[in-house]
Design a protein around this motif. Structure first.
Motif, PDB file in Angstrom:
ATOM      1  N   PRO A 125      14.903  -8.529   2.268  1.00  0.00           N
ATOM      2  CA  PRO A 125      16.557  -7.787   2.132  1.00  0.00           C
ATOM      3  C   PRO A 125      16.420  -6.120   1.923  1.00  0.00           C
ATOM      4  CG  PRO A 125      15.674  -8.996   0.159  1.00  0.00           C
ATOM      5  CD  PRO A 125      14.792  -9.329   1.212  1.00  0.00           C
ATOM      6  N   PHE A 126      15.312  -5.981   1.268  1.00  0.00           N
ATOM      7  CA  PHE A 126      14.942  -4.522   1.118  1.00  0.00           C
ATOM      8  C   PHE A 126      13.645  -4.222   1.381  1.00  0.00           C
ATOM      9  CE2 PHE A 126      18.300  -5.886  -1.951  1.00  0.00           C
ATOM     10  CZ  PHE A 126      19.344  -5.054  -1.757  1.00  0.00           C
ATOM     11  N   LEU A 127      13.265  -3.560   2.608  1.00  0.00           N
ATOM     12  CA  LEU A 127      11.781  -3.483   2.950  1.00  0.00           C
ATOM     13  C   LEU A 127      11.012  -2.483   1.944  1.00  0.00           C
ATOM     14  CD1 LEU A 127      12.438  -2.426   6.649  1.00  0.00           C
ATOM     15  CD2 LEU A 127      11.987  -4.723   5.626  1.00  0.00           C
ATOM     16  N   THR A 128       9.763  -2.902   1.886  1.00  0.00           N
ATOM     17  CA  THR A 128       8.843  -2.146   0.797  1.00  0.00           C
ATOM     18  C   THR A 128       8.642  -0.736   1.391  1.00  0.00           C
ATOM     19  OG1 THR A 128       7.529  -4.428   0.563  1.00  0.00           O
ATOM     20  CG2 THR A 128       6.389  -2.403   0.260  1.00  0.00           C
ATOM     21  N   THR A 129       8.701  -0.090   0.379  1.00  0.00           N
ATOM     22  CA  THR A 129       8.606   1.630   0.169  1.00  0.00           C
ATOM     23  C   THR A 129       7.112   1.771   0.328  1.00  0.00           C
ATOM     24  OG1 THR A 129       9.626   3.627  -0.502  1.00  0.00           O
ATOM     25  CG2 THR A 129       8.755   1.857  -2.051  1.00  0.00           C
ATOM     26  N   SER A 130       6.776   2.970   0.592  1.00  0.00           N
ATOM     27  CA  SER A 130       5.619   3.571   0.571  1.00  0.00           C
ATOM     28  C   SER A 130       5.641   5.111   0.492  1.00  0.00           C
ATOM     29  CB  SER A 130       4.961   3.225   2.009  1.00  0.00           C
ATOM     30  OG  SER A 130       3.688   3.835   1.958  1.00  0.00           O
ATOM     31  N   ASP A 131       4.359   5.803   0.603  1.00  0.00           N
ATOM     32  CA  ASP A 131       4.422   7.187   0.383  1.00  0.00           C
ATOM     33  C   ASP A 131       3.639   7.859   1.511  1.00  0.00           C
ATOM     34  OD1 ASP A 131       4.056   9.812  -1.764  1.00  0.00           O
ATOM     35  OD2 ASP A 131       2.108   9.448  -0.793  1.00  0.00           O
ATOM     36  N   LEU A 132       3.865   8.879   1.777  1.00  0.00           N
ATOM     37  CA  LEU A 132       3.136   9.588   2.958  1.00  0.00           C
ATOM     38  C   LEU A 132       1.679   9.689   2.935  1.00  0.00           C
ATOM     39  CD1 LEU A 132       5.231  12.807   3.475  1.00  0.00           C
ATOM     40  CD2 LEU A 132       5.636  10.990   4.765  1.00  0.00           C
ATOM     41  N   ASN A 133       1.011   9.578   1.637  1.00  0.00           N
ATOM     42  CA  ASN A 133      -0.394   9.791   1.711  1.00  0.00           C
ATOM     43  C   ASN A 133      -0.993   8.379   2.067  1.00  0.00           C
ATOM     44  OD1 ASN A 133      -1.056  12.438   0.351  1.00  0.00           O
ATOM     45  ND2 ASN A 133       0.736  11.636  -1.038  1.00  0.00           N
ATOM     46  N   PHE A 134      -0.367   7.206   1.939  1.00  0.00           N
ATOM     47  CA  PHE A 134      -0.821   5.963   1.982  1.00  0.00           C
ATOM     48  C   PHE A 134      -0.759   5.887   3.628  1.00  0.00           C
ATOM     49  CE2 PHE A 134       0.768   4.368  -2.342  1.00  0.00           C
ATOM     50  CZ  PHE A 134      -0.501   4.469  -2.919  1.00  0.00           C
ATOM     51  N   ALA A 135       0.262   6.278   4.177  1.00  0.00           N
ATOM     52  CA  ALA A 135       0.330   6.291   5.630  1.00  0.00           C
ATOM     53  C   ALA A 135      -0.822   6.993   6.269  1.00  0.00           C
ATOM     54  CB  ALA A 135       1.682   6.713   6.060  1.00  0.00           C
ATOM     55  N   PHE A 136      -0.934   8.252   5.809  1.00  0.00           N
ATOM     56  CA  PHE A 136      -1.782   9.135   6.517  1.00  0.00           C
ATOM     57  C   PHE A 136      -3.572   8.405   6.132  1.00  0.00           C
ATOM     58  CE2 PHE A 136      -4.571  13.146   5.788  1.00  0.00           C
ATOM     59  CZ  PHE A 136      -4.419  13.521   6.876  1.00  0.00           C
ATOM     60  N   THR A 137      -3.710   8.108   5.126  1.00  0.00           N
ATOM     61  CA  THR A 137      -5.054   7.322   5.072  1.00  0.00           C
ATOM     62  C   THR A 137      -4.910   6.054   5.857  1.00  0.00           C
ATOM     63  OG1 THR A 137      -5.268   7.928   2.732  1.00  0.00           O
ATOM     64  CG2 THR A 137      -6.571   6.171   3.511  1.00  0.00           C
ATOM     65  N   ALA A 138      -4.037   5.376   5.938  1.00  0.00           N
ATOM     66  CA  ALA A 138      -4.169   4.091   6.709  1.00  0.00           C
ATOM     67  C   ALA A 138      -4.383   4.353   8.237  1.00  0.00           C
ATOM     68  CB  ALA A 138      -2.875   3.285   6.542  1.00  0.00           C
ATOM     69  N   ILE A 139      -3.629   5.207   8.888  1.00  0.00           N
ATOM     70  CA  ILE A 139      -3.942   5.649  10.139  1.00  0.00           C
ATOM     71  C   ILE A 139      -5.282   5.965  10.514  1.00  0.00           C
ATOM     72  CG2 ILE A 139      -2.927   7.297  11.950  1.00  0.00           C
ATOM     73  CD1 ILE A 139      -0.487   7.541  10.304  1.00  0.00           C
ATOM     74  N   TYR A 171       0.467  -2.936  -7.298  1.00  0.00           N
ATOM     75  CA  TYR A 171       0.951  -3.338  -6.206  1.00  0.00           C
ATOM     76  C   TYR A 171       2.538  -2.967  -5.846  1.00  0.00           C
ATOM     77  CZ  TYR A 171      -2.314  -7.419  -6.834  1.00  0.00           C
ATOM     78  OH  TYR A 171      -3.310  -8.000  -7.090  1.00  0.00           O
ATOM     79  N   ILE A 172       2.789  -2.339  -4.653  1.00  0.00           N
ATOM     80  CA  ILE A 172       4.027  -1.941  -4.409  1.00  0.00           C
ATOM     81  C   ILE A 172       4.546  -2.983  -3.286  1.00  0.00           C
ATOM     82  CG2 ILE A 172       5.429  -0.213  -3.074  1.00  0.00           C
ATOM     83  CD1 ILE A 172       3.085   1.912  -3.803  1.00  0.00           C
ATOM     84  N   ASN A 173       5.793  -3.456  -3.795  1.00  0.00           N
ATOM     85  CA  ASN A 173       6.289  -4.600  -3.020  1.00  0.00           C
ATOM     86  C   ASN A 173       8.032  -4.477  -3.085  1.00  0.00           C
ATOM     87  OD1 ASN A 173       7.640  -7.540  -3.214  1.00  0.00           O
ATOM     88  ND2 ASN A 173       5.923  -7.532  -1.665  1.00  0.00           N
ATOM     89  N   GLN A 174       8.205  -4.263  -1.789  1.00  0.00           N
ATOM     90  CA  GLN A 174      10.231  -4.170  -1.542  1.00  0.00           C
ATOM     91  C   GLN A 174      10.547  -3.077  -2.472  1.00  0.00           C
ATOM     92  OE1 GLN A 174      12.183  -8.348  -2.169  1.00  0.00           O
ATOM     93  NE2 GLN A 174      10.035  -8.891  -2.633  1.00  0.00           N
ATOM     94  N   GLN A 175      11.567  -3.113  -3.102  1.00  0.00           N
ATOM     95  CA  GLN A 175      12.279  -1.760  -3.431  1.00  0.00           C
ATOM     96  C   GLN A 175      11.950  -2.041  -5.154  1.00  0.00           C
ATOM     97  OE1 GLN A 175      13.469   1.183  -2.370  1.00  0.00           O
ATOM     98  NE2 GLN A 175      12.779   0.240  -0.404  1.00  0.00           N
ATOM     99  N   ASN A 176      10.902  -2.715  -5.518  1.00  0.00           N
ATOM    100  CA  ASN A 176      10.869  -2.999  -7.083  1.00  0.00           C
ATOM    101  C   ASN A 176       9.839  -1.937  -7.693  1.00  0.00           C
ATOM    102  OD1 ASN A 176      12.659  -5.372  -7.139  1.00  0.00           O
ATOM    103  ND2 ASN A 176      10.883  -6.306  -6.163  1.00  0.00           N
ATOM    104  N   LEU A 177      10.043  -2.010  -8.857  1.00  0.00           N
ATOM    105  CA  LEU A 177       9.020  -0.972  -9.665  1.00  0.00           C
ATOM    106  C   LEU A 177       7.593  -1.522  -9.446  1.00  0.00           C
ATOM    107  CD1 LEU A 177      10.771  -0.656 -13.029  1.00  0.00           C
ATOM    108  CD2 LEU A 177      10.549   1.176 -11.264  1.00  0.00           C
ATOM    109  N   PRO A 178       6.784  -0.643  -9.292  1.00  0.00           N
ATOM    110  CA  PRO A 178       5.156  -1.001  -8.985  1.00  0.00           C
ATOM    111  C   PRO A 178       4.595  -1.827 -10.150  1.00  0.00           C
ATOM    112  CG  PRO A 178       5.552   1.109  -8.592  1.00  0.00           C
ATOM    113  CD  PRO A 178       6.739   0.832  -8.995  1.00  0.00           C
ATOM    114  N   ILE A 179       3.741  -2.998  -9.506  1.00  0.00           N
ATOM    115  CA  ILE A 179       3.371  -4.030 -10.617  1.00  0.00           C
ATOM    116  C   ILE A 179       1.842  -3.483 -10.700  1.00  0.00           C
ATOM    117  CG2 ILE A 179       3.046  -6.546 -10.719  1.00  0.00           C
ATOM    118  CD1 ILE A 179       5.222  -6.796  -8.562  1.00  0.00           C
ATOM    119  N   VAL A 180       1.582  -3.608 -11.997  1.00  0.00           N
ATOM    120  CA  VAL A 180       0.039  -3.069 -12.552  1.00  0.00           C
ATOM    121  C   VAL A 180      -0.724  -4.509 -13.245  1.00  0.00           C
ATOM    122  CG1 VAL A 180      -1.536  -1.845 -13.928  1.00  0.00           C
ATOM    123  CG2 VAL A 180       0.937  -0.781 -12.855  1.00  0.00           C
ATOM    124  N   GLU A 181      -1.746  -4.663 -12.536  1.00  0.00           N
ATOM    125  CA  GLU A 181      -2.625  -5.812 -13.117  1.00  0.00           C
ATOM    126  C   GLU A 181      -3.964  -5.566 -13.504  1.00  0.00           C
ATOM    127  OE1 GLU A 181      -1.603  -8.764 -13.862  1.00  0.00           O
ATOM    128  OE2 GLU A 181       0.291  -8.918 -12.704  1.00  0.00           O
TER     129      GLU A 181
END
Length: 351
Positions: free
Chosen positions: A212-226, A281-291
């Motif tokens: 329903p709400f797509l997972t958000t990200s950050d430019l730096n994560f995309a830059f690294t992934a590419i 973890y970053i999932n959907q539009q929720n606050l990040p989850i830390v384990e």
């Protein structure tokens, strides 16, 4: 219409042994990154549309320029990926053959439109940079870890999820920097990417809309992934993109729709105490989850660890970004996770 491995003439074990190309050709198709007027006309015809003729704003903020550089960097990669995929299907390489000729034509026609649309996305970003006197981003050479049509579409689904999350960050940064004139065009690209993502998902037998709400990200994560698809040393001006490149995070045992530990590894960096690290973890539009992160083994160059994947507590469907962080938060957003990231992103999709 659904496409599965059973629809292909050949199985994965045979495809691994086939002499298929998995490194992008060079240069890119259609004269990119600087097509001639006649080449641009062909791209537009193939894309079912045109490059916008609305002029970019006279000035663009520094954050806006970084946005455009990242968009161009990503779109050039996507052009190379879809161009190579089309070549493999056209050449009927083992693993890319369809039992039904109608399926063959349907898929190939759709991918050709997507390729041309991605070409226009790359040109749009680079043209905006050139408009304000910034050198356009140049393509690299790329390598694609796929061995057949199914794995190619699965990879396309994952990196399109990255794009859909990152463009949320782009729009927000445009707004913060006062680059309002650029938000509408990028928002139109989000819609286009979502349309093609739904098609990729249907071809995998999944529901077309992921969340329903797509997972958000950050430019730096995309830059690294590419960069995981880039042949090292082949990017002419990657150093002009002022973003971070994180250490590699390998998800050894990807999670499923269940609450259990996942196993992963990352580079053992000097001066880092593994007992002070967490998996976020970053999932959907929720606050990040830390384990909490539990180290399984520590060698000279690699740390292997595990952490809980709390699927049931948060209904963690769809696309998730995992990162090893040097702080346990709480994190208010993806940007704050990126600032504390040591290794990442780990990417996976649960449907």
């Amino acid at each position: 219409m659904r496409f599965h491995i059973a629809a292909l003439l050949g199985v994965a074990s045979l495809a691994f042994a086939a002499p298929f190309p998995n490194v992008s050709t060079h240069p890119l198709p259609d004269g990119l990154p600087t097509p001639s007027p006649s080449e641009l006309e062909v791209i537009e015809q193939n894309s079912h549309g045109t490059l916008s003729n609305a002029p970019p704003p006279v000035g663009i903020s520094q954050g806006g320029i970084t946005n455009l550089k990242l968009i161009a960097f990503n779109e050039l990669f996507e052009v190379a990926f879809f161009d190579q995929l089309i070549k493999n299907i056209t050449d009927r390489a083992l693993g890319y053959r369809f039992a039904d000729e109608d399926d063959y034509d349907f898929v190939l026609d759709g991918l050709k439109v997507i390729l041309a649309q991605e070409e226009l996305h790359a040109l749009d970003a680079n043209n905006a940079l050139a408009h304000v006197g910034i050198d356009p981003i140049q393509p690299c050479r790329y390598t694609f870890p796929v061995h057949d049509f199914d794995t190619a579409i699965s990879l396309a689904t994952t990196f399109t999820d990255v794009v859909l999350g990152t463009l949320q960050d782009v729009v927000e940064k445009f707004a913060i920097g006062g680059d309002f004139a650029l938000t509408r065009g990028v928002s139109s690209i989000i819609g286009q990417e979502g349309e093609q993502q739904g098609w990729f998902r249907i071809m995998q037998g999944k529901v077309p809309s992921e969340l329903p709400f797509l997972t958000t990200s950050d430019l730096n994560f995309a830059f690294t992934a590419i960069q995981s698809f880039v042949v090292p040393g082949t990017c002419p001006n990657i150093d002009s993109i002022p973003l971070k490149t994180f250490a590699h995070l390998n998800v050894i045992i990807p999670p499923t729709a269940d609450t259990k530990n996942i196993k992963f590894s990352f580079d053992n960096q000097k001066g880092i105490d593994p007992s002070t690290l967490w998996l976020t973890y970053i999932n959907q539009q929720n606050l990040p989850i830390v384990e909490s992160l539990r180290v399984i083994s520590k060698e000279d160059e690699t740390i292997t660890a595990e952490a809980l994947f709390p699927y049931d507590a948060h209904q963690m469907n769809g696309f998730t970004i995992a990162a090893v962080t040097t702080a346990k938060g709480p994190f208010p957003n993806a940007y704050s996770v990126a600032k504390a990231t040591l290794a990442g992103p780990g990417l996976f999709v649960i449907d």
